[in-house]
Motif scaffolding. Structure first.
Motif, PDB file in Angstrom:
ATOM      1  N   VAL A  42       0.954  16.292 -57.038  1.00  0.00           N
ATOM      2  CA  VAL A  42       2.392  16.063 -56.908  1.00  0.00           C
ATOM      3  C   VAL A  42       2.988  16.159 -58.306  1.00  0.00           C
ATOM      4  CG1 VAL A  42       4.190  14.479 -56.143  1.00  0.00           C
ATOM      5  CG2 VAL A  42       1.967  14.494 -54.992  1.00  0.00           C
ATOM      6  N   MET A  43       3.935  17.067 -58.500  1.00  0.00           N
ATOM      7  CA  MET A  43       4.576  17.162 -59.809  1.00  0.00           C
ATOM      8  C   MET A  43       6.015  16.645 -59.739  1.00  0.00           C
ATOM      9  SD  MET A  43       5.616  20.279 -62.312  1.00  0.00           S
ATOM     10  CE  MET A  43       4.001  20.968 -62.659  1.00  0.00           C
ATOM     11  N   GLY A  48      -0.225   3.032 -69.470  1.00  0.00           N
ATOM     12  CA  GLY A  48      -0.839   4.159 -70.172  1.00  0.00           C
ATOM     13  C   GLY A  48      -0.690   5.487 -69.463  1.00  0.00           C
ATOM     14  N   ALA A  49       0.292   5.598 -68.587  1.00  0.00           N
ATOM     15  CA  ALA A  49       0.544   6.898 -67.957  1.00  0.00           C
ATOM     16  C   ALA A  49       0.973   7.897 -69.022  1.00  0.00           C
ATOM     17  CB  ALA A  49       1.640   6.751 -66.905  1.00  0.00           C
ATOM     18  N   THR A  50       0.559   9.143 -68.861  1.00  0.00           N
ATOM     19  CA  THR A  50       1.037  10.185 -69.772  1.00  0.00           C
ATOM     20  C   THR A  50       1.905  11.169 -68.999  1.00  0.00           C
ATOM     21  OG1 THR A  50      -0.914  11.584 -69.406  1.00  0.00           O
ATOM     22  CG2 THR A  50      -0.987  10.037 -71.264  1.00  0.00           C
ATOM     23  N   ALA A  51       2.715  11.918 -69.749  1.00  0.00           N
ATOM     24  CA  ALA A  51       3.615  12.880 -69.132  1.00  0.00           C
ATOM     25  C   ALA A  51       3.735  14.091 -70.036  1.00  0.00           C
ATOM     26  CB  ALA A  51       4.995  12.254 -68.925  1.00  0.00           C
ATOM     27  N   THR A  52       4.257  15.177 -69.463  1.00  0.00           N
ATOM     28  CA  THR A  52       4.591  16.351 -70.268  1.00  0.00           C
ATOM     29  C   THR A  52       6.084  16.345 -70.520  1.00  0.00           C
ATOM     30  OG1 THR A  52       2.767  17.659 -69.377  1.00  0.00           O
ATOM     31  CG2 THR A  52       4.609  18.868 -70.348  1.00  0.00           C
ATOM     32  N   PHE A  53       6.482  16.378 -71.779  1.00  0.00           N
ATOM     33  CA  PHE A  53       7.892  16.425 -72.162  1.00  0.00           C
ATOM     34  C   PHE A  53       8.208  17.848 -72.634  1.00  0.00           C
ATOM     35  CE2 PHE A  53       9.418  11.955 -72.313  1.00  0.00           C
ATOM     36  CZ  PHE A  53       8.237  11.305 -72.003  1.00  0.00           C
ATOM     37  N   PHE A  75       3.619  14.049 -64.155  1.00  0.00           N
ATOM     38  CA  PHE A  75       4.990  13.626 -64.455  1.00  0.00           C
ATOM     39  C   PHE A  75       5.521  14.494 -65.589  1.00  0.00           C
ATOM     40  CE2 PHE A  75       8.441  10.883 -65.802  1.00  0.00           C
ATOM     41  CZ  PHE A  75       8.875  10.339 -64.615  1.00  0.00           C
ATOM     42  N   THR A  76       6.691  15.076 -65.402  1.00  0.00           N
ATOM     43  CA  THR A  76       7.268  15.949 -66.430  1.00  0.00           C
ATOM     44  C   THR A  76       8.722  15.567 -66.686  1.00  0.00           C
ATOM     45  OG1 THR A  76       8.040  17.670 -64.885  1.00  0.00           O
ATOM     46  CG2 THR A  76       5.770  17.861 -65.676  1.00  0.00           C
ATOM     47  N   VAL A  84       0.146   8.594 -63.028  1.00  0.00           N
ATOM     48  CA  VAL A  84       0.610   9.940 -63.380  1.00  0.00           C
ATOM     49  C   VAL A  84      -0.008  10.350 -64.703  1.00  0.00           C
ATOM     50  CG1 VAL A  84       2.813   9.681 -62.178  1.00  0.00           C
ATOM     51  CG2 VAL A  84       2.678   9.152 -64.630  1.00  0.00           C
ATOM     52  N   GLN A  85      -0.044  11.641 -64.924  1.00  0.00           N
ATOM     53  CA  GLN A  85      -0.490  12.146 -66.214  1.00  0.00           C
ATOM     54  C   GLN A  85       0.220  13.456 -66.534  1.00  0.00           C
ATOM     55  OE1 GLN A  85      -4.742  12.434 -65.992  1.00  0.00           O
ATOM     56  NE2 GLN A  85      -4.707  13.655 -64.129  1.00  0.00           N
ATOM     57  N   SER A  86       0.029  13.873 -67.788  1.00  0.00           N
ATOM     58  CA  SER A  86       0.655  15.118 -68.235  1.00  0.00           C
ATOM     59  C   SER A  86      -0.060  16.317 -67.615  1.00  0.00           C
ATOM     60  CB  SER A  86       0.571  15.208 -69.761  1.00  0.00           C
ATOM     61  OG  SER A  86      -0.784  15.330 -70.149  1.00  0.00           O
ATOM     62  N   ILE A  87       0.559  17.476 -67.729  1.00  0.00           N
ATOM     63  CA  ILE A  87      -0.101  18.698 -67.258  1.00  0.00           C
ATOM     64  C   ILE A  87      -1.354  18.951 -68.083  1.00  0.00           C
ATOM     65  CG2 ILE A  87       0.123  21.213 -67.052  1.00  0.00           C
ATOM     66  CD1 ILE A  87       3.097  20.770 -66.425  1.00  0.00           C
ATOM     67  N   ALA A  88      -1.273  18.755 -69.400  1.00  0.00           N
ATOM     68  CA  ALA A  88      -2.446  19.000 -70.253  1.00  0.00           C
ATOM     69  C   ALA A  88      -3.593  18.076 -69.881  1.00  0.00           C
ATOM     70  CB  ALA A  88      -2.077  18.818 -71.715  1.00  0.00           C
ATOM     71  N   ALA A  89      -3.278  16.816 -69.549  1.00  0.00           N
ATOM     72  CA  ALA A  89      -4.340  15.862 -69.223  1.00  0.00           C
ATOM     73  C   ALA A  89      -4.858  16.067 -67.808  1.00  0.00           C
ATOM     74  CB  ALA A  89      -3.827  14.434 -69.388  1.00  0.00           C
ATOM     75  N   GLY A  90      -3.975  16.438 -66.898  1.00  0.00           N
ATOM     76  CA  GLY A  90      -4.357  16.459 -65.496  1.00  0.00           C
ATOM     77  C   GLY A  90      -4.773  17.804 -64.957  1.00  0.00           C
ATOM     78  N   GLN A  91      -4.434  18.844 -65.661  1.00  0.00           N
ATOM     79  CA  GLN A  91      -4.656  20.180 -65.116  1.00  0.00           C
ATOM     80  C   GLN A  91      -5.434  21.018 -66.119  1.00  0.00           C
ATOM     81  OE1 GLN A  91      -2.837  21.122 -61.862  1.00  0.00           O
ATOM     82  NE2 GLN A  91      -3.297  18.947 -61.944  1.00  0.00           N
ATOM     83  N   LEU A  92      -6.479  20.429 -66.675  1.00  0.00           N
ATOM     84  CA  LEU A  92      -7.178  21.101 -67.775  1.00  0.00           C
ATOM     85  C   LEU A  92      -7.709  22.463 -67.382  1.00  0.00           C
ATOM     86  CD1 LEU A  92      -9.102  18.187 -69.503  1.00  0.00           C
ATOM     87  CD2 LEU A  92      -7.216  19.532 -70.406  1.00  0.00           C
ATOM     88  N   ARG A  93      -8.033  22.627 -66.090  1.00  0.00           N
ATOM     89  CA  ARG A  93      -8.600  23.917 -65.704  1.00  0.00           C
ATOM     90  C   ARG A  93      -7.573  25.043 -65.870  1.00  0.00           C
ATOM     91  NH1 ARG A  93      -7.388  21.170 -61.140  1.00  0.00           N
ATOM     92  NH2 ARG A  93      -6.351  22.209 -59.415  1.00  0.00           N
ATOM     93  N   TYR A  94      -6.287  24.664 -65.965  1.00  0.00           N
ATOM     94  CA  TYR A  94      -5.268  25.689 -66.158  1.00  0.00           C
ATOM     95  C   TYR A  94      -5.123  26.095 -67.616  1.00  0.00           C
ATOM     96  CZ  TYR A  94      -3.901  24.269 -61.501  1.00  0.00           C
ATOM     97  OH  TYR A  94      -3.888  23.972 -60.187  1.00  0.00           O
ATOM     98  N   LEU A  95      -5.770  25.338 -68.483  1.00  0.00           N
ATOM     99  CA  LEU A  95      -5.488  25.536 -69.904  1.00  0.00           C
ATOM    100  C   LEU A  95      -6.614  26.242 -70.640  1.00  0.00           C
ATOM    101  CD1 LEU A  95      -3.807  22.126 -70.614  1.00  0.00           C
ATOM    102  CD2 LEU A  95      -2.783  24.285 -69.960  1.00  0.00           C
TER     103      LEU A  95
END
Ligand SMILES: [Zn+2]
Length: 281
Positions: A219-220, A52-57, A10-11, A265-276
């Motif tokens: 899903v973004m 407790g869903a997280t998102a990227t703002f 979720f962004t 849902v979660q943030s990109i940082a939380a959900g896509q750690l392999r990208y970081l």
């Protein structure tokens, strides 16, 4: 299906109601009105209600500077704060040197406000591309970013590139993580944010999202605070741009509530750690 497979991203692009890059927006329109805090707080409440869903703002620098307490609330709620550049100008109309200053200044500002590293970036109005801004990803990497979510992999008359990769990919040392499109009969269908999310009925969003989940694709979703604000002042736009900008505002909040109730849902940082991972130097 495991919880991980079901998890969507979720962004939010945090900016004011007048930050729209249509060619017919009068210069300086509405620059003194502030409505972003109330709608951002509504989004924070919706995410909290979703357990407790997280998102990227992705916060615009100009907006962050005017609303430091709002940025602090976003970070304190456990969400990822990322950059939406310093001003909302189109990057494909900017010199690379101006972009260099802006992407570095917005990162420094948000890091100062949150006391956390800022690693993500989203271009205003999806205004970058391989041919229009070939320097964009290298500038991000040199500024210390690790990922971008800036290329819309579906072309319309305002933005996007239907030949851009649909899925996350590496480019000049940066992960580019696009918003979702579904593929139906060989055609790409956007549904998960902005105008598309506002016009698609909830059943269609759910159907297309579940297709991606079955295929193992994240899903973004993406949304702007103004899309939850039916009472916002109206910019004098052309009839077409008015439809794009203002259709479905009254339904966004309940639609997002349904999406958040159905899919964690979660943030990109939380959900896509392999990208970081650290960028390649
Ligand atoms: Zn924006």
């Amino acid at each position: 299906m495991s919880p991980t497979e079901r998890t969507s991203i979720f962004t939010v692009d945090v900016e004011e109601w007048f930050h729209a890059n249509y060619d017919d927006v009068p210069p300086g329109h509405g620059l003194t009105d502030d409505r972003v805090e109330a709608q951002t707080d509504t989004l924070l409440a919706l995410l909290e209600e979703a357990g407790g869903a997280t998102a990227t703002f992705f916060v615009l620098g100009d907006t962050a500077r005017a609303h430091p307490a709002m940025v602090a609330r976003i970070a304190a709620a456990g969400h990822e704060v990322a950059s939406h550049n310093l001003t909302h100008d189109r990057i494909d109309r900017m010199a690379s040197t101006s972009f260099r200053e802006q992407c570095r200044a917005s990162k420094a500002l948000l890091e100062d406000q949150t006391q956390r590293e800022v690693v993500g970036f989203r271009a205003p109005s999806w205004s970058v591309g391989a041919s229009s801004t070939p320097w964009f990803w290298d500038e991000l990497r040199q500024a210390g970013y690790r990922y971008s979510s800036s290329v819309f992999p579906f072309g319309n008359f305002l933005y996007g590139d239907s030949r851009a990769p649909r899925l996350a990919h590496r480019r000049d040392g940066i992960w580019e993580i696009p918003p979702s499109t579904a593929e139906v009969a060989g055609r790409r269908i956007p549904f998960s944010g902005g105008f598309y999310l506002r016009v698609c009925p909830s059943w269609l969003i759910g159907l297309l999202a579940s297709r991606l989940v079955r295929a193992g694709e994240p899903v973004m979703y993406y949304v702007h605070p103004r899309e939850l604000d039916p009472g916002q002042p109206r910019i004098p736009l052309s009839p077409t741009n008015r439809i794009i900008h203002y259709t479905g505002l009254r339904r966004t909040r309940s639609k997002l509530g349904r999406i958040l109730a159905e899919a964690p849902v979660q943030s990109i940082a939380a959900g896509q750690l392999r990208y970081l991972e650290a960028p390649e130097r």
